[in-house]
Every structure is written in structure tokens, then in C-alpha cells.
Design an enzyme around this catalytic site. Structure first.
Site, PDB file in Angstrom:
ATOM      1  N   HIS A   7      19.437   3.208   0.584  1.00 45.10           N
ATOM      2  CA  HIS A   7      18.261   4.052   0.362  1.00 45.10           C
ATOM      3  C   HIS A   7      17.283   3.457  -0.655  1.00 45.10           C
ATOM      4  CE1 HIS A   7      15.920   7.708   0.038  1.00 45.10           C
ATOM      5  NE2 HIS A   7      16.154   7.788  -1.268  1.00 45.10           N
TER       6      HIS A   7
ATOM      7  N   ARG B 286      24.184  10.529  -7.329  1.00 43.58           N
ATOM      8  CA  ARG B 286      24.160  10.070  -5.944  1.00 43.58           C
ATOM      9  C   ARG B 286      25.297   9.111  -5.585  1.00 43.58           C
ATOM     10  NH1 ARG B 286      18.032   9.015  -4.223  1.00 43.58           N
ATOM     11  NH2 ARG B 286      17.822  11.275  -4.218  1.00 43.58           N
TER      12      ARG B 286
ATOM     13  N   SER C 155       0.827  -1.218   0.000  1.00 47.55           N
ATOM     14  CA  SER C 155       0.000   0.000   0.000  1.00 47.55           C
ATOM     15  C   SER C 155       0.859   1.264   0.000  1.00 47.55           C
ATOM     16  CB  SER C 155      -0.940  -0.004   1.210  1.00 47.55           C
ATOM     17  OG  SER C 155      -0.187   0.017   2.408  1.00 47.55           O
TER      18      SER C 155
ATOM     19  N   HIS D 234      22.146   6.557  -0.293  1.00 50.25           N
ATOM     20  CA  HIS D 234      21.904   8.006  -0.297  1.00 50.25           C
ATOM     21  C   HIS D 234      23.065   8.676   0.422  1.00 50.25           C
ATOM     22  CE1 HIS D 234      20.003  11.899   0.089  1.00 50.25           C
ATOM     23  NE2 HIS D 234      18.977  11.477  -0.620  1.00 50.25           N
TER      24      HIS D 234
ATOM     25  N   SER E 265      11.784   7.983  -8.664  1.00 50.15           N
ATOM     26  CA  SER E 265      11.111   6.778  -8.177  1.00 50.15           C
ATOM     27  C   SER E 265       9.605   6.985  -8.027  1.00 50.15           C
ATOM     28  CB  SER E 265      11.704   6.336  -6.839  1.00 50.15           C
ATOM     29  OG  SER E 265      10.963   5.256  -6.356  1.00 50.15           O
ATOM     30  N   LEU E 266       9.212   8.073  -7.386  1.00 45.91           N
ATOM     31  CA  LEU E 266       7.773   8.325  -7.247  1.00 45.91           C
ATOM     32  C   LEU E 266       7.137   8.437  -8.634  1.00 45.91           C
ATOM     33  CD1 LEU E 266       7.558  10.854  -4.251  1.00 45.91           C
ATOM     34  CD2 LEU E 266       7.362   8.372  -4.233  1.00 45.91           C
TER      35      LEU E 266
ATOM     36  N   LYS F  96       1.514  -5.318   4.701  1.00 44.28           N
ATOM     37  CA  LYS F  96       2.149  -5.928   5.880  1.00 44.28           C
ATOM     38  C   LYS F  96       1.974  -5.085   7.132  1.00 44.28           C
ATOM     39  CE  LYS F  96       6.670  -6.566   5.736  1.00 44.28           C
ATOM     40  NZ  LYS F  96       7.967  -7.180   5.406  1.00 44.28           N
TER      41      LYS F  96
ATOM     42  N   ARG G 234      19.922   5.438  -9.837  1.00 42.52           N
ATOM     43  CA  ARG G 234      18.682   6.200 -10.078  1.00 42.52           C
ATOM     44  C   ARG G 234      18.903   7.702  -9.945  1.00 42.52           C
ATOM     45  NH1 ARG G 234      14.436   8.062  -6.506  1.00 42.52           N
ATOM     46  NH2 ARG G 234      15.537   7.088  -4.792  1.00 42.52           N
TER      47      ARG G 234
ATOM     48  N   GLU H  12      17.573  18.755  -7.761  1.00 42.27           N
ATOM     49  CA  GLU H  12      18.315  17.732  -7.005  1.00 42.27           C
ATOM     50  C   GLU H  12      19.500  17.280  -7.845  1.00 42.27           C
ATOM     51  OE1 GLU H  12      15.511  15.514  -3.866  1.00 42.27           O
ATOM     52  OE2 GLU H  12      14.927  15.095  -5.906  1.00 42.27           O
TER      53      GLU H  12
ATOM     54  N   GLY I 233      10.666  14.972  -3.532  1.00 42.75           N
ATOM     55  CA  GLY I 233       9.536  15.225  -4.424  1.00 42.75           C
ATOM     56  C   GLY I 233       9.457  14.255  -5.567  1.00 42.75           C
TER      57      GLY I 233
ATOM     58  N   ALA J 114       8.815   9.952   1.714  1.00 41.68           N
ATOM     59  CA  ALA J 114       9.495  10.663   0.616  1.00 41.68           C
ATOM     60  C   ALA J 114       9.526  12.161   0.887  1.00 41.68           C
ATOM     61  CB  ALA J 114       8.812  10.366  -0.713  1.00 41.68           C
TER      62      ALA J 114
HETATM   63  P1  FAD Z   1       6.524   1.352  -0.602  1.00 42.09           P
HETATM   64  O1  FAD Z   1       6.012   2.727  -0.474  1.00 42.09           O
HETATM   65  O2  FAD Z   1       7.786   1.032   0.100  1.00 42.09           O
HETATM   66  O3  FAD Z   1       5.368   0.399  -0.083  1.00 42.09           O
HETATM   67  C1  FAD Z   1       5.573  -0.985   0.025  1.00 42.09           C
HETATM   68  C2  FAD Z   1       4.332  -1.606   0.635  1.00 42.09           C
HETATM   69  O4  FAD Z   1       4.423  -3.021   0.588  1.00 42.09           O
HETATM   70  C3  FAD Z   1       4.125  -1.255   2.095  1.00 42.09           C
HETATM   71  O5  FAD Z   1       2.760  -0.976   2.278  1.00 42.09           O
HETATM   72  C4  FAD Z   1       4.509  -2.531   2.831  1.00 42.09           C
HETATM   73  O6  FAD Z   1       3.848  -2.703   4.060  1.00 42.09           O
HETATM   74  C5  FAD Z   1       4.061  -3.566   1.830  1.00 42.09           C
HETATM   75  N1  FAD Z   1       4.694  -4.883   1.933  1.00 42.09           N
HETATM   76  C6  FAD Z   1       6.008  -5.192   1.935  1.00 42.09           C
HETATM   77  N2  FAD Z   1       6.142  -6.533   2.007  1.00 42.09           N
HETATM   78  C7  FAD Z   1       4.904  -7.047   2.048  1.00 42.09           C
HETATM   79  C8  FAD Z   1       4.385  -8.370   2.131  1.00 42.09           C
HETATM   80  N3  FAD Z   1       5.166  -9.462   2.185  1.00 42.09           N
HETATM   81  N4  FAD Z   1       3.045  -8.534   2.166  1.00 42.09           N
HETATM   82  C9  FAD Z   1       2.204  -7.478   2.125  1.00 42.09           C
HETATM   83  N5  FAD Z   1       2.645  -6.208   2.046  1.00 42.09           N
HETATM   84  C10 FAD Z   1       3.979  -6.015   1.998  1.00 42.09           C
HETATM   85  N6  FAD Z   1      11.669   8.796  -4.234  1.00 42.09           N
HETATM   86  C11 FAD Z   1      11.351   9.878  -4.973  1.00 42.09           C
HETATM   87  O7  FAD Z   1      11.087   9.774  -6.173  1.00 42.09           O
HETATM   88  N7  FAD Z   1      11.316  11.111  -4.390  1.00 42.09           N
HETATM   89  C12 FAD Z   1      11.595  11.305  -3.076  1.00 42.09           C
HETATM   90  O8  FAD Z   1      11.531  12.423  -2.585  1.00 42.09           O
HETATM   91  C13 FAD Z   1      11.946  10.170  -2.289  1.00 42.09           C
HETATM   92  N8  FAD Z   1      12.266  10.324  -0.981  1.00 42.09           N
HETATM   93  C14 FAD Z   1      12.485   9.199  -0.232  1.00 42.09           C
HETATM   94  C15 FAD Z   1      12.717   9.324   1.126  1.00 42.09           C
HETATM   95  C16 FAD Z   1      12.878   8.208   1.924  1.00 42.09           C
HETATM   96  C17 FAD Z   1      13.132   8.364   3.408  1.00 42.09           C
HETATM   97  C18 FAD Z   1      12.823   6.912   1.339  1.00 42.09           C
HETATM   98  C19 FAD Z   1      12.997   5.686   2.172  1.00 42.09           C
HETATM   99  C20 FAD Z   1      12.624   6.779  -0.018  1.00 42.09           C
HETATM  100  C21 FAD Z   1      12.451   7.916  -0.812  1.00 42.09           C
HETATM  101  N9  FAD Z   1      12.227   7.803  -2.186  1.00 42.09           N
HETATM  102  C22 FAD Z   1      11.939   8.915  -2.922  1.00 42.09           C
HETATM  103  C23 FAD Z   1      12.048   6.499  -2.811  1.00 42.09           C
HETATM  104  C24 FAD Z   1      10.541   6.232  -2.909  1.00 42.09           C
HETATM  105  O9  FAD Z   1       9.890   6.800  -1.796  1.00 42.09           O
HETATM  106  C25 FAD Z   1      10.217   4.775  -2.965  1.00 42.09           C
HETATM  107  O10 FAD Z   1      10.995   4.142  -3.939  1.00 42.09           O
HETATM  108  C26 FAD Z   1       8.749   4.580  -3.312  1.00 42.09           C
HETATM  109  O11 FAD Z   1       7.950   5.288  -2.399  1.00 42.09           O
HETATM  110  C27 FAD Z   1       8.395   3.122  -3.283  1.00 42.09           C
HETATM  111  O12 FAD Z   1       7.002   3.010  -3.388  1.00 42.09           O
HETATM  112  P2  FAD Z   1       6.365   1.586  -3.500  1.00 42.09           P
HETATM  113  O13 FAD Z   1       4.904   1.774  -3.663  1.00 42.09           O
HETATM  114  O14 FAD Z   1       7.079   0.794  -4.507  1.00 42.09           O
HETATM  115  O15 FAD Z   1       6.691   0.879  -2.100  1.00 42.09           O
HETATM  116  C1  SIN Z   2      15.640  12.955  -1.344  1.00 37.37           C
HETATM  117  O1  SIN Z   2      14.774  13.759  -1.022  1.00 37.37           O
HETATM  118  O2  SIN Z   2      16.847  13.173  -1.275  1.00 37.37           O
HETATM  119  C2  SIN Z   2      15.224  11.614  -1.821  1.00 37.37           C
HETATM  120  C3  SIN Z   2      14.837  11.722  -3.216  1.00 37.37           C
HETATM  121  C4  SIN Z   2      14.882  10.392  -3.861  1.00 37.37           C
HETATM  122  O3  SIN Z   2      15.204   9.382  -3.248  1.00 37.37           O
HETATM  123  O4  SIN Z   2      14.602  10.365  -5.057  1.00 37.37           O
END
Ligand code: FAD
Ligand code: SIN
Length: 539
Positions: free
Chosen positions: A347, A286, A13, A239, A387-388, A39, A382, A121, A53, A50
Site C-alpha cells: 500500500h 497497520r 501531479s 494495508h 501521508s496526505l 507520466k 506509517r 482510523e 482522509g 485516497a
Molecule cells: P502520487 O499521488 O502517487 O502521484 C505521483 C505522480 O508522479 C503521478 O502523477 C505519476 O504519474 C507521476 N510519476 C511517477 N513516475 C513518474 C515519472 N518517471 N515521470 C513523471 N511523472 C511520474 N494516504 C492518506 O493520508 N490518507 C488516505 O486516505 C489514503 N488513502 C489511500 C488510498 C489508496 C488506494 C492509496 C493507493 C493510497 C492512499 N494513501 C492515503 C496514501 C496517499 O494517497 C499517497 O501516499 C499520496 O497520495 C502520495 O501522493 P504523491 O503526490 O506523493 O504521489
Molecule cells: C485508508 O483509507 O485506509 C487509507 C488511509 C491511509 O493510507 O492513510
């Protein structure tokens, strides 16, 4: 054992899972409904953390920017290992998904003239990153997607529920998934012909990570164990700037956009050093900045370097970066000093489940989106805030695909699936013992990965890591511990750690985030990526 059936099961989610669920919920034809399995709570995962942005390429209003320029930056940062069709596709779709997010209720920050406020960035040629409530972008997007989802009446939520094993039949097609509610110790078979893995990253297989506790690489392990192809497993992104907090387990992020707004890295001796490593200095890709910091820490015998934020000004900093300000306050770091102690840490994962432009994996009707998927967008490293964007673009196109595919839940399955289900029917359901021993093994795995498969690796460290992970695997099998979330997570972490180590052993040269100090190319590597985009075009 409980049984249920759905048209689509989304595992995770985060932004990718929620974006997809919202798009599917708009379609009334899924009579058996959609289920989100997560989970943790609805807000679990990296997405809500995140900061920086989301890349948004809108030349119509951001006139210096162009799709061509974003493609070039993505490929140069990724050292040319990117899939150019994917990069082009994602870049072109970025203004559409930005508008979708706005329609879902996301309010991106604006400047004094009420125009969208783009920030900069590392390795971006222009400011093209949209943010919300300063550095709370992920939380704002998740809140909007969750609010929107409340309107849907064909989406069920299984929270605190872990996907354990995929049901893949002899004909290589998906029949469902076994899930485990780790709070109640109950198992359920969800029958479905469409599964989307959206389980996020792998950070928790390292000792220091910006990732939350859920990021234990489950989805990649599940897919691999079911027979799906994985790819680019050697590429783990570190990171450059996580907050340095002595003796603390957590590593909160200090966004790259802080450097985008003018902050500069400074070593223990007060020297600005980034320009010595790359012509883009503090805003180099990075992996380059992370290695530069590591080197400065070694040279100056220090556990961290500092971010000098004095050029931004304290008041502007507090307004622009409220999340980071709060994190500093919570950890007794005074912004008034003008210096924030930072250290590189795990990261993001560029590798993962191999997918094509339609998010298809090598198993029929198994899809993967978000960080757990390896689409080819990022190459060997990356580009920030891509990523978002990737999460939203692939969730959006997969929604179209699923609406057209629209397969009913399976009516029957073969012996292979029956055998998997039997295994769980016979499971003992009792509270877990040996938790402390499992935790110790997990800590050993994290330590092994950080020491030997980190920013810098070589044949000796990788061989040692391989041996240690095998020992951990053996020790876990000897424990005879009853089932628990932690045990399942450790099994997944072992699987993915081995895949990373073996991929890193296979790639002898350094490229992007995979840096081997026993590679002949190591010295030239920082410079080589310039012009990668042009090279690809010529090919
Ligand atoms: P996630 O948002 O990680 O969600 C994964 C989901 O899967 C969670 O709900 C978890 O509970 C669930 N899950 C995991 N395993 C299981 C399982 N076995 N069964 C059921 N559910 C499970 N990227 C950007 O582009 N811009 C940013 O500014 C940025 N800032 C970041 C800052 C931080 C601190 C971090 C950690 C990352 C950042 N990133 C950023 C990277 C980006 O946020 C992530 O790559 C992206 O949000 C991943 O989204 P997702 O939907 O793939 O997974
Ligand atoms: C950050 O804000 O530095 C994270 C951005 C990203 O992981 O893309």
C-alpha cells in the site's frame, strides 16, 4: 531532441506536486515558469484514490484532540524510528495546511451541526481525520487543486511524459532532466536549476497493490542513480484490507475508516480475532493487523478474511462509503451479506529519497516531497492518513523555500551533463519490440517481491529475491529491446527492488513493517512500541 528551460520542474501531479505548483503559481517572479511533468494524465498517481482522509489536528474545534497526542500516536505507530523534530513540525503545521486546502476549494464533510466531521482510523487516540464526499477524499482534493491551477498562467503541463534521468553536474548540482513522451516516442532536455521529485510510491513492484499503474518507483531510482541518498528502504507498508477479488489483478482498497466506524475483522470460522493480537484489536497499527490477518488466513486455510460491517448498518455504510460501495457492486460483492472479503496487500512506502525539513536531498537543488521522500515522519510504520498531511505540509514549506531561492535556469553545464544528453541524442526512436518479454520479466519481479520480501521475510527469502532480481536484470540487458516506457519502468523497479532487499538483509531485527521470522525479537514486537514516545522524550 527538443530543449526548454524553466525556473522549477515538478515531477509528478499527485497531491504533493499539485499543492506545490499552486503555491508557486501565486508568485509572479518565476519569469521562466514552472513545469509539471507527469507520466500519466493530470489525475494519475495514488492521490486521487485516497479514501480515508487527511489527519487534521485542530484542538480549537476538536477539543479532545491535541498536537501532543498526534505526535505520540505517530511515534508509537512508527515504533520510535521517527524523527521527532519532523513529527512535531508536521503535526503543528496540520491546521495551516487544512485551511490552505479549504482555501483552494476543498469541501470536507460536516456533521448535522455543520461542524467538520472527524473520523477514526487505526492507532489514533481520537477521531482526527477529515474526509470528503465520504470516502472520495483524494479525488475531491485533486479536483480542487486542478481547478485552482487553471487560473495560473506560468505553469505548463507535460502529461504522458516520463522523467528519465536527472542532469547532475560534477559540482553535485542540478542542471535539468531528460524527459520522454512515451506516446510520441520523443525526448526533451528540460534545463532547470530546481527539480522537485514528487513521483509517489512503489506499489507496482509487488504483485498485489492498492497503488495505480504509475507507481513504479521511478523517482527514487532516478535520484539514487544520480547519487542521492536513500533511507528506510526496508519499510514497505501492507494495508490490512484490500478487497479480495479472486483471479483479479487489481486490489482496490477498503478504507481503514470502515473499521474506524465500527466494522470488525472475522475469520473463515466466523471468529473475531484482532483482540488476540493487540490490545487495540481491529484498530491496532497497520503492520500488526496485516500480520494478524495473514496468520488467520494460514490457520484457517483461507485466501481472505471478512470485514463484518453489520454494526455500521447497510444504509449508513452506503452513504458514508460510496466509493467502496461502488467497488463492491462492480465486483459482485453483496453488502447485504454484511461481510466484505479482504486481504492484505502492498500500500505505501515509508522509505525513499532522504530529505531534511526543507525537502532538500543530498544533491544541490534537488528536492523530494510526498511518498517518494523519506522525511522521517513515519518511522517503521506509517500512521493512517498521515501521508496526505505530509504531502501538503512539505509542499507548502518547499514553496516558501523555492520562492526565496528563486534561481534562474542554468546558463552552462559541464562535460558530465553533456555526456548524459549525448546518450539520448543518439537514441534510436522507433516503436518498441519485445514488450511481451519485458512484461514477463516485470511479472517475475513482482512475484519475487511478493513471495520473498512481503509482510514476513527472512534471510533465505531475501537471498533468493536478490538472486532472482539479478537474473531479471541480466535477462533484460540481454533482450536488446528498443526503448519504451515499460523498459524504463522495469529498470527503475529493479533498482529499487535491490535497494529494498539489501536494506532488509541489513536489518536483522523485526521492527514495524519490517518483520523477519528469523529475528529473535519477533514475538515481543507487537507490544514493544507502547511507550516509544515516552522513551524518546527521556532520551
Ligand atoms: P502520487 O499521488 O502517487 O502521484 C505521483 C505522480 O508522479 C503521478 O502523477 C505519476 O504519474 C507521476 N510519476 C511517477 N513516475 C513518474 C515519472 N518517471 N515521470 C513523471 N511523472 C511520474 N494516504 C492518506 O493520508 N490518507 C488516505 O486516505 C489514503 N488513502 C489511500 C488510498 C489508496 C488506494 C492509496 C493507493 C493510497 C492512499 N494513501 C492515503 C496514501 C496517499 O494517497 C499517497 O501516499 C499520496 O497520495 C502520495 O501522493 P504523491 O503526490 O506523493 O504521489
Ligand atoms: C485508508 O483509507 O485506509 C487509507 C488511509 C491511509 O493510507 O492513510
Amino acid at each position: 531532441m527538443k530543449y526548454s528551460k524553466y525556473n522549477v520542474a515538478i515531477i509528478g501531479s499527485g497531491i504533493s506536486g499539485l499543492f506545490l505548483a499552486n503555491k508557486l503559481a501565486q508568485n509572479k517572479e518565476f519569469s521562466d515558469g514552472i513545469v509539471i511533468i507527469t507520466k500519466g494524465e493530470l489525475f494519475s498517481g495514488s492521490s486521487s484514490l485516497a479514501q480515508g482522509g487527511i489527519v487534521s489536528v485542530i484542538p480549537e474545534i476538536n477539543i479532545k484532540d491535541s498536537i501532543e497526542s498526534h505526535i505520540k500516536d505517530t511515534i508509537d505507530a512508527g515504533c520510535g524510528l521517527n524523527n521527532i523534530s519532523v513529527v512535531q513540525y508536521v503535526s503543528k503545521q496540520s491546521s495551516k495546511v487544512t485551511q490552505d486546502l479549504i482555501n483552494f476549494g476543498v469541501k470536507f464533510d460536516e456533521n448535522d451541526k455543520h461542524q467538520l466531521n472527524f473520523t477514526l482510523e487505526g492507532a489514533h487516540s481520537y477521531p482526527r481525520i477529515l474526509h470528503a464526499q465520504g470516502d472520495s477524499t483524494g479525488r475531491v482534493i485533486e479536483e480542487a487543486l486542478c481547478k485552482q491551477l487553471e487560473k495560473a498562467n506560468n505553469v505548463d503541463l507535460y502529461d504522458n511524459t516520463m522523467a528519465l534521468e536527472l542532469l547532475v553536474d560534477d559540482d553535485n548540482s542540478i542542471k535539468g532532466v531528460i524527459v520522454y513522451n512515451w506516446q510520441n516516442d520523443t525526448y526533451e532536455v528540460i534545463y532547470t536549476s530546481n527539480i522537485v521529485i514528487a513521483t509517489g510510491g512503489i506499489g507496482q513492484i509487488y504483485k498485489n497493490t492498492t497503488n495505480p499503474i504509475e507507481s513504479t518507483a521511478d523517482g527514487i531510482a532516478l535520484a539514487f542513480k544520480a547519487g542521492a541518498e536513500v533511507k528506510d528502504m526496508e519499510f514497505v507498508q501492507f494495508h490490512p484490507t484490500a478487497l479480495y477479488v479472486k483471479n483479479k489483478k487489481t486490489s482496490p482498497l477498503v478504507s481503514e475508516s470502515v473499521r474506524g466506524e465500527g466494522a470488525k475483522l472475522v475469520n473463515k470460522n466466523g471468529e473475531y480475532f484482532a483482540k488476540n493480537y493487540h490490545y487495540l484489536a481491529d484498530l491496532a497499527p497497520r503492520d500488526v493487523v496485516a500480520r494478524a490477518i495473514r496468520q488467520e488466513m494460514i490457520n484457517t486455510k483461507s485466501e481472505f478474511v471478512n470485514l463484518d460491517i453489520s454494526q455500521i448498518g447497510i444504509e449508513k455504510f452506503k452513504k458514508r462509503f460510496p466509493t467502496i460501495t461502488k467497488l463492491c457492486e462492480e465486483n459482485n460483492i453483496s453488502l447485504e451479506s454484511g461481510l466484505i472479503p479482504v486481504v492484505p496487500c502492498e500500500h505505501y512506502f515509508m522509505g525513499g529519497i532522504k530529505t531534511d525539513l526543507s525537502s532538500k536531498t543530498s544533491i544541490n537543488n534537488l528536492y523530494a516531497i510526498g511518498e517518494c521522500a523519506s522525511t522521517g515522519l513515519h518511522g517503521a510504520n506509517r500512521l493512517a492518513s498521515n501521508s496526505l498531511l505530509e504531502c501538503a505540509v512539505f509542499a507548502d514549506s518547499l514553496a516558501d523555500e523555492l520562492i526565496h531561492t528563486h534561481i534562474a535556469p542554468p546558463k552552462k553545464h559541464g562535460a558530465k551533463v553533456m555526456n548524459i544528453i549525448d546518450k539520448y541524442i543518439n537514441n534510436e526512436i522507433d516503436s518498441c519490440d519485445e514488450i511481451e518479454k519485458i512484461q514477463k520479466l516485470f511479472d517475475k519481479l513482482k512475484d519475487t517481491m511478493s513471495k520473498n520480501v512481503g509482510i514476513v521475510r527472512n534471510q533465505t527469502s531475501l537471498d533468493l529475491a536478490n538472486k532472482k532480481i539479478d537474473e531479471i536484470n541480466f535477462a533484460l540487458s540481454e533482450l536488446n529491446a528498443s526503448n519504451s516506457r515499460l523498459k524504463y519502468e522495469l529498470q527503475n523497479a529493479i533498482c529499487v527492488a535491490k535497494l529494498i532487499i539489501n536494506a532488509a538483509i541489513s536489518r536483522k531485527d523485526s521492527i514495524g513493517a519490517h518483520f523477519r521470522d528469523d529475528s529473535p525479537k519477533k514475538e515481543r514486537q507487537n507490544q514493544e512500541r507502547k511507550g516509544k514516545y515516552e522513551t524518546i522524550l527521556v532520551k
